[in-house]
Design an enzyme around this catalytic site. Structure first.
Site, PDB file in Angstrom:
ATOM      1  N   CYS A 209     -56.335   7.270  15.593  1.00 33.21           N
ATOM      2  CA  CYS A 209     -55.493   6.248  16.224  1.00 33.21           C
ATOM      3  C   CYS A 209     -54.030   6.691  16.109  1.00 33.21           C
ATOM      4  CB  CYS A 209     -55.706   4.912  15.523  1.00 33.21           C
ATOM      5  SG  CYS A 209     -54.517   3.638  15.998  1.00 33.21           S
TER       6      CYS A 209
ATOM      7  N   TYR B 218     -20.067  -8.977 -18.473  1.00 39.34           N
ATOM      8  CA  TYR B 218     -20.477 -10.220 -19.120  1.00 39.34           C
ATOM      9  C   TYR B 218     -20.955 -10.050 -20.559  1.00 39.34           C
ATOM     10  CZ  TYR B 218     -24.753  -8.374 -16.915  1.00 39.34           C
ATOM     11  OH  TYR B 218     -25.753  -7.558 -16.479  1.00 39.34           O
TER      12      TYR B 218
ATOM     13  N   ASP C 125     -25.923 -10.752  -8.275  1.00 33.52           N
ATOM     14  CA  ASP C 125     -27.032  -9.976  -7.731  1.00 33.52           C
ATOM     15  C   ASP C 125     -26.562  -8.556  -7.428  1.00 33.52           C
ATOM     16  OD1 ASP C 125     -29.575  -9.627  -6.956  1.00 33.52           O
ATOM     17  OD2 ASP C 125     -29.439 -10.740  -5.079  1.00 33.52           O
TER      18      ASP C 125
ATOM     19  N   GLU D  78       3.888   1.770  -1.084  1.00 29.92           N
ATOM     20  CA  GLU D  78       4.536   2.023  -2.373  1.00 29.92           C
ATOM     21  C   GLU D  78       3.520   2.597  -3.376  1.00 29.92           C
ATOM     22  OE1 GLU D  78       7.330  -0.764  -5.032  1.00 29.92           O
ATOM     23  OE2 GLU D  78       6.799  -1.555  -3.058  1.00 29.92           O
TER      24      GLU D  78
ATOM     25  N   LYS E  85     -25.304 -15.645 -12.035  1.00 32.64           N
ATOM     26  CA  LYS E  85     -26.130 -14.446 -12.134  1.00 32.64           C
ATOM     27  C   LYS E  85     -25.823 -13.585 -10.914  1.00 32.64           C
ATOM     28  CE  LYS E  85     -30.828 -13.008 -13.195  1.00 32.64           C
ATOM     29  NZ  LYS E  85     -31.069 -12.027 -12.167  1.00 32.64           N
TER      30      LYS E  85
ATOM     31  N   GLU F  41     -22.365  -6.094 -14.187  1.00 31.36           N
ATOM     32  CA  GLU F  41     -23.106  -5.928 -12.946  1.00 31.36           C
ATOM     33  C   GLU F  41     -22.183  -5.288 -11.907  1.00 31.36           C
ATOM     34  OE1 GLU F  41     -26.076  -7.023 -13.541  1.00 31.36           O
ATOM     35  OE2 GLU F  41     -27.047  -7.302 -11.593  1.00 31.36           O
TER      36      GLU F  41
ATOM     37  N   ARG G   2     -29.480   0.725 -16.269  1.00 30.07           N
ATOM     38  CA  ARG G   2     -30.354   0.054 -17.218  1.00 30.07           C
ATOM     39  C   ARG G   2     -31.617   0.883 -17.475  1.00 30.07           C
ATOM     40  NH1 ARG G   2     -34.655  -3.341 -16.859  1.00 30.07           N
ATOM     41  NH2 ARG G   2     -34.882  -4.679 -18.656  1.00 30.07           N
TER      42      ARG G   2
ATOM     43  N   LYS H  96     -33.026 -19.717 -11.722  1.00 23.72           N
ATOM     44  CA  LYS H  96     -33.002 -19.161 -10.371  1.00 23.72           C
ATOM     45  C   LYS H  96     -32.809 -20.261  -9.340  1.00 23.72           C
ATOM     46  CE  LYS H  96     -34.575 -15.108  -9.878  1.00 23.72           C
ATOM     47  NZ  LYS H  96     -34.269 -13.831  -9.582  1.00 23.72           N
TER      48      LYS H  96
ATOM     49  N   CYS I  63     -58.412  -2.745  18.150  1.00 26.74           N
ATOM     50  CA  CYS I  63     -57.143  -2.197  17.687  1.00 26.74           C
ATOM     51  C   CYS I  63     -56.098  -2.326  18.801  1.00 26.74           C
ATOM     52  CB  CYS I  63     -57.311  -0.729  17.290  1.00 26.74           C
ATOM     53  SG  CYS I  63     -55.721   0.058  16.940  1.00 26.74           S
TER      54      CYS I  63
ATOM     55  N   CYS J 153     -55.180   1.596  19.857  1.00 24.91           N
ATOM     56  CA  CYS J 153     -56.126   2.539  20.467  1.00 24.91           C
ATOM     57  C   CYS J 153     -57.364   1.848  21.030  1.00 24.91           C
ATOM     58  CB  CYS J 153     -56.514   3.621  19.467  1.00 24.91           C
ATOM     59  SG  CYS J 153     -57.547   2.987  18.142  1.00 24.91           S
TER      60      CYS J 153
ATOM     61  N   GLU K  55     -23.093 -18.819 -16.777  1.00 21.42           N
ATOM     62  CA  GLU K  55     -22.384 -17.840 -15.939  1.00 21.42           C
ATOM     63  C   GLU K  55     -23.169 -17.644 -14.647  1.00 21.42           C
ATOM     64  OE1 GLU K  55     -22.466 -14.189 -18.203  1.00 21.42           O
ATOM     65  OE2 GLU K  55     -21.894 -15.255 -20.017  1.00 21.42           O
TER      66      GLU K  55
ATOM     67  N   CYS L 194     -58.659  -0.700  11.646  1.00 19.13           N
ATOM     68  CA  CYS L 194     -58.981   0.161  12.779  1.00 19.13           C
ATOM     69  C   CYS L 194     -59.580   1.408  12.132  1.00 19.13           C
ATOM     70  CB  CYS L 194     -57.707   0.521  13.545  1.00 19.13           C
ATOM     71  SG  CYS L 194     -57.879   1.991  14.563  1.00 19.13           S
TER      72      CYS L 194
ATOM     73  N   ASP M 234       0.828  -1.212   0.000  1.00 18.73           N
ATOM     74  CA  ASP M 234       0.000   0.000   0.000  1.00 18.73           C
ATOM     75  C   ASP M 234       0.857   1.255   0.000  1.00 18.73           C
ATOM     76  OD1 ASP M 234      -2.066  -1.668   0.122  1.00 18.73           O
ATOM     77  OD2 ASP M 234      -2.704  -1.164   2.174  1.00 18.73           O
TER      78      ASP M 234
HETATM   79  S1  IVH Z   1     -27.106 -11.191 -19.421  1.00 18.04           S
HETATM   80  C1  IVH Z   1     -29.914 -10.234 -22.657  1.00 18.04           C
HETATM   81  N1  IVH Z   1     -25.473 -12.166 -17.627  1.00 18.04           N
HETATM   82  O1  IVH Z   1     -29.620 -10.165 -14.549  1.00 18.04           O
HETATM   83  C2  IVH Z   1     -29.023 -10.596 -21.565  1.00 18.04           C
HETATM   84  N2  IVH Z   1     -27.218 -10.745 -16.895  1.00 18.04           N
HETATM   85  O2  IVH Z   1     -32.689 -10.311 -15.662  1.00 18.04           O
HETATM   86  C3  IVH Z   1     -29.303  -9.889 -20.295  1.00 18.04           C
HETATM   87  N3  IVH Z   1     -27.263 -10.323 -14.489  1.00 18.04           N
HETATM   88  O3  IVH Z   1     -30.441  -7.147 -16.102  1.00 18.04           O
HETATM   89  C4  IVH Z   1     -28.250  -9.870 -19.312  1.00 18.04           C
HETATM   90  N4  IVH Z   1     -25.499 -11.546 -13.985  1.00 18.04           N
HETATM   91  O4  IVH Z   1     -28.596  -7.148 -14.367  1.00 18.04           O
HETATM   92  C5  IVH Z   1     -26.551 -11.391 -17.851  1.00 18.04           C
HETATM   93  N5  IVH Z   1     -23.960 -13.086 -16.134  1.00 18.04           N
HETATM   94  C6  IVH Z   1     -25.010 -12.315 -16.368  1.00 18.04           C
HETATM   95  C7  IVH Z   1     -25.688 -11.634 -15.318  1.00 18.04           C
HETATM   96  C8  IVH Z   1     -26.796 -10.859 -15.636  1.00 18.04           C
HETATM   97  C9  IVH Z   1     -26.453 -10.754 -13.505  1.00 18.04           C
HETATM   98  C10 IVH Z   1     -28.446  -9.457 -14.291  1.00 18.04           C
HETATM   99  C11 IVH Z   1     -28.502  -8.256 -15.203  1.00 18.04           C
HETATM  100  C12 IVH Z   1     -29.779  -8.373 -15.979  1.00 18.04           C
HETATM  101  C13 IVH Z   1     -30.562  -9.337 -15.158  1.00 18.04           C
HETATM  102  C14 IVH Z   1     -31.424 -10.187 -16.078  1.00 18.04           C
END
Ligand code: IVH
Length: 675
Positions: free
Chosen positions: A434, A230, A118, A35, A116, A178, A137, A317, A411, A414, A114, A429, A33
């Site tokens: 209240c 991505y 969050d 340096e 997803k 993301e 977006r 999901k 309630c 009150c 890949e 209520c 750090d």
């Molecule tokens: S691809 C058309 N790749 O998920 C392709 N999205 O509901 C759309 N997200 O709005 C996105 N990781 O915010 C893609 N590896 C990933 C992602 C990713 C997270 C999010 C992104 C997108 C939402 C899709």
């Protein structure tokens, strides 16, 4: 300017960029750090002495000094689509089947899986190797410019090295990804906020999204944001595959999540998804699923998109995380509109990174349906949303003497008798005096999305109500006449009182739609308030409108219109509005002046599925241009815009002789008449 200094500055920048890359992207720092700080200080000194040498891509320029007043709209060159969700193996196999059906026979299909992430999605535009703009977006078509804030993120390169090579040229391209916060960083941030008495963020995603919308880049720079990219989009280059693109992004110096996999068929995809799900808890950042993309860009193009999501990609999901804990007690909370909501008071338990001690039970019917009782062991679940819910009871752990929960009879705040409309599940209520309702109305009025009175939160409102300084929200604007009294209250210094009074004054600038939301008419959320404000333009017109006119507005239903009428039929409410008017609160819409165009005063009905945006967004565009949107076709309708699978409205338009526009025609008109 001596050439030597210029060279020295460029070399220092190059070194710092390289170290940023090693530290923030590769997580393999090669210097300490001290340096690093030395290099940075040296560069700062040289730039201070030679201000002419400062360029926007210099590592010293990551944190801008200027505040962002408003985030400018940016139209995405290529829409930012979202993904359809799948939750089971079957749905994933269905996706694969649809992909195969959409492509010529005999095609070999590969997928990339890949994680997803969050977080909050962002689009970065690079021109001639420099980061030019970064945008949120937004609605997928138009986002907001957040360049100054994104520049502070050290894993976002401000300058690219290898954007040109004999094989490709990326002079103007977009990278999508993301922005996220590591779970540990998020907890640290929340601990700091707790100490400072600031509101806590619910999860890493909210804290990333919230941070990106801060107006001061200096504050953003202090928050530990990160990026995973991505997506690579370029108009000038033809790419072969998503897999190659990810490798290319890595080569360009971007932070690409290392967990991506190339899969030869859907079985391999499933295995990769399950693999990610298992890894989920050991990752430093939150993922809520996997994203599956058809690898070949040529095939992606053949497949195209429907509505707002591509046919060539899908999200898988993960199952919501669960925990078991004891339900100690059920209490009833009274909202600003008098609704009683049962709340489960739980033995605190850790669930996906946060400690849960309460969960809403929605209403009495839900308690009966799930037969939830005090003293039960319950299964808690936290899905994609923030709010945890109780999914079931562990029956074999139930105590013998347990009894079903009784419906509330008065309630809890009150003690007034309760009312239950026959067609509803909720108990109310009915005592508008209240204390819980009074406090709730005030809190709602002052909240961020309403009048946005900074500093007037739950604690202060409770105090002011107890001290009889506040009863209705109109009283808020009388507080300035009681400054001395406020200052004499323990805990409230002169400075904080003056700050509060200043933000109360500032709130008088809130536009009509926010005011309409703030006054707390039952069922009138922020969206409905905006629609009512756009349509009626003033509170007086809304007050005198009939129920039918109100419910003829697109997406305003009969329960809203009934509730609006009921609200204004009560004298007390009208009196409060009169007082607010006297204090200078805005009760008319300041309509943007739009020059006369095709849409002016024409009435539209939208039907079917539109590919470019949702019906709601299309409606907003029409209204912005001065047109009207209605939900049913009549003789007064000028045009019906028909998307895919349009049904009865289209037939009705045909029989009434109303003109019909295809989505393409409609888009063209929007383009020709842009504001
Ligand atoms: S691809 C058309 N790749 O998920 C392709 N999205 O509901 C759309 N997200 O709005 C996105 N990781 O915010 C893609 N590896 C990933 C992602 C990713 C997270 C999010 C992104 C997108 C939402 C899709």
């Amino acid at each position: 300017m001596p050439k030597e200094i210029q060279k020295q500055v460029e070399e220092l920048r190059e070194k710092i960029r390289e170290h940023d890359y090693k530290y923030y992207v590769l997580a393999e720092p090669s210097i300490g750090d001290q340096e690093y700080d030395f290099l940075m200080k040296e560069l700062e000194r040289l730039e201070r002495e030679n201000p002419g040498l400062i360029t926007p891509d210099s590592p010293t320029q990551r944190v801008g000094k200027d505040l962002t007043k408003d985030f400018k709209p940016v139209t995405h060159k290529v829409s930012m689509l979202s993904l359809a969700n799948t939750y089971s193996e079957e749905e994933l196999f269905d996706f694969d089947r649809r992909v195969r059906e959409g492509l010529p026979d005999g095609e070999i299909i590969e997928y990339v899986v890949e994680p997803k992430i969050d977080g909050a999605s962002v689009s970065l535009n690079y021109v001639n190797g420099y980061l030019k703009t970064a945008a949120t977006r937004g609605d997928g078509t138009v986002g907001e410019e957040i360049t100054a804030n994104v520049k502070t993120i050290k894993s976002v390169p401000l300058k690219l090295k290898n954007y040109k090579s004999p094989e490709f040229e990326l002079n103007d391209f977009e990278v999508r990804g993301e922005i996220f916060m590591k779970v540990a960083d998020f907890h640290k941030l929340n601990e700091e906020r707790e100490k400072a008495g600031d509101k806590l963020f619910a999860n890493p995603r909210n804290s990333s999204a919230g941070t990106l919308k801060l107006q001061d880049p200096k504050l953003v720079a202090k928050r530990p944001l990160n990026i995973f990219v991505y997506f690579l989009i370029s108009v000038e280059e033809e790419f072969n595959s998503q897999y190659d693109n990810l490798l290319m992004l890595k080569k360009l110096g971007f932070n690409v999540n290392p967990e991506f996999k190339l899969c030869k068929n859907i079985n391999e995809v499933l295995k990769a998804c399950r693999g990610l799900e298992q890894k989920r808890d050991s990752l430093e950042y939150e993922i809520d699923g996997a994203v599956i993309k058809v690898n070949s860009i040529r095939q992606q193009k053949i497949l195209g998109s429907i509505a707002k999501s591509p046919r060539w990609a899908v999200a898988f999901k993960f199952k919501a995380k669960q925990a078991i804990t004891k339900l100690n007690k059920i209490t009833w909370q009274v909202s600003r509109t008098g609704t009683l909501t049962p709340v489960a008071e739980l033995e605190p338990v850790l669930l996906s990174g946060s400690t849960i001690s309460r969960a809403t039970l929605h209403n009495f019917d839900e308690i009966k349906r799930k037969d939830i009782r005090e003293g039960d062991s319950v299964v808690l679940e936290k899905g994609g949303d923030v709010i945890p819910k109780i999914v079931s009871v562990v029956l074999n752990e139930r105590k013998k003497n347990s009894r079903p929960v009784k419906a509330p009879d008065k309630c809890p705040v009150c003690s007034s008798p309760l009312f239950k409309p026959e067609e509803e599940v909720a108990y109310y209520c009915e005592n508008t005096e209240c204390p819980a309702q009074i406090k709730g109305r005030l809190e709602h009025f002052a909240s961020r999305g309403a009048m946005d009175i900074e500093g007037l939160g739950e604690a202060l409102i409770n105090l002011f109500v107890e001290k009889k300084l506040l009863n209705t929200y109109a009283d808020i604007y009388e507080l300035k006449n009681r400054r001395q009294e406020l200052i004499s209250i323990e805990r409230l210094g002169e400075k904080s009182v003056d700050n509060l009074l200043a933000s109360i004054e500032e709130s008088k600038k809130q536009p009509f739609a926010k005011v309409l939301f703030a006054i707390g008419i039952r069922y009138v959320g922020a969206g409905a308030a905006k629609k009512l404000a756009d349509h009626f333009q003033s509170i007086d017109k809304l007050i005198s409108a009939g129920e039918e006119e109100i419910s003829s507005i697109h997406e305003i239903g009969p329960s809203i219109s009934r509730s609006v009428k009921k609200f204004f039929s009560e004298d007390e409410n009208v009196k409060i509005i009169q007082r607010l008017k006297k204090y200078g609160i805005i009760f008319t819409a300041q309509k943007k002046v739009v020059k006369e165009n095709f849409f002016t005063n024409k009435s539209f009905v939208l039907t079917g599925t539109l590919a470019k945006f949702s019906r709601e967004e299309a409606g907003e565009k029409i209204m912005l241009l001065g047109g009207k949107v209605s939900s049913s076709v009549s003789k007064k309708t000028d045009y019906v815009v028909a998307g895919e699978n349009a049904g009865s409205k289209l037939n009705k338009a045909g029989s009434l002789g109303v003109k019909i526009l295809s989505e393409e025609e409609f888009l063209k008109l929007l383009g020709d008449n842009s504001y």
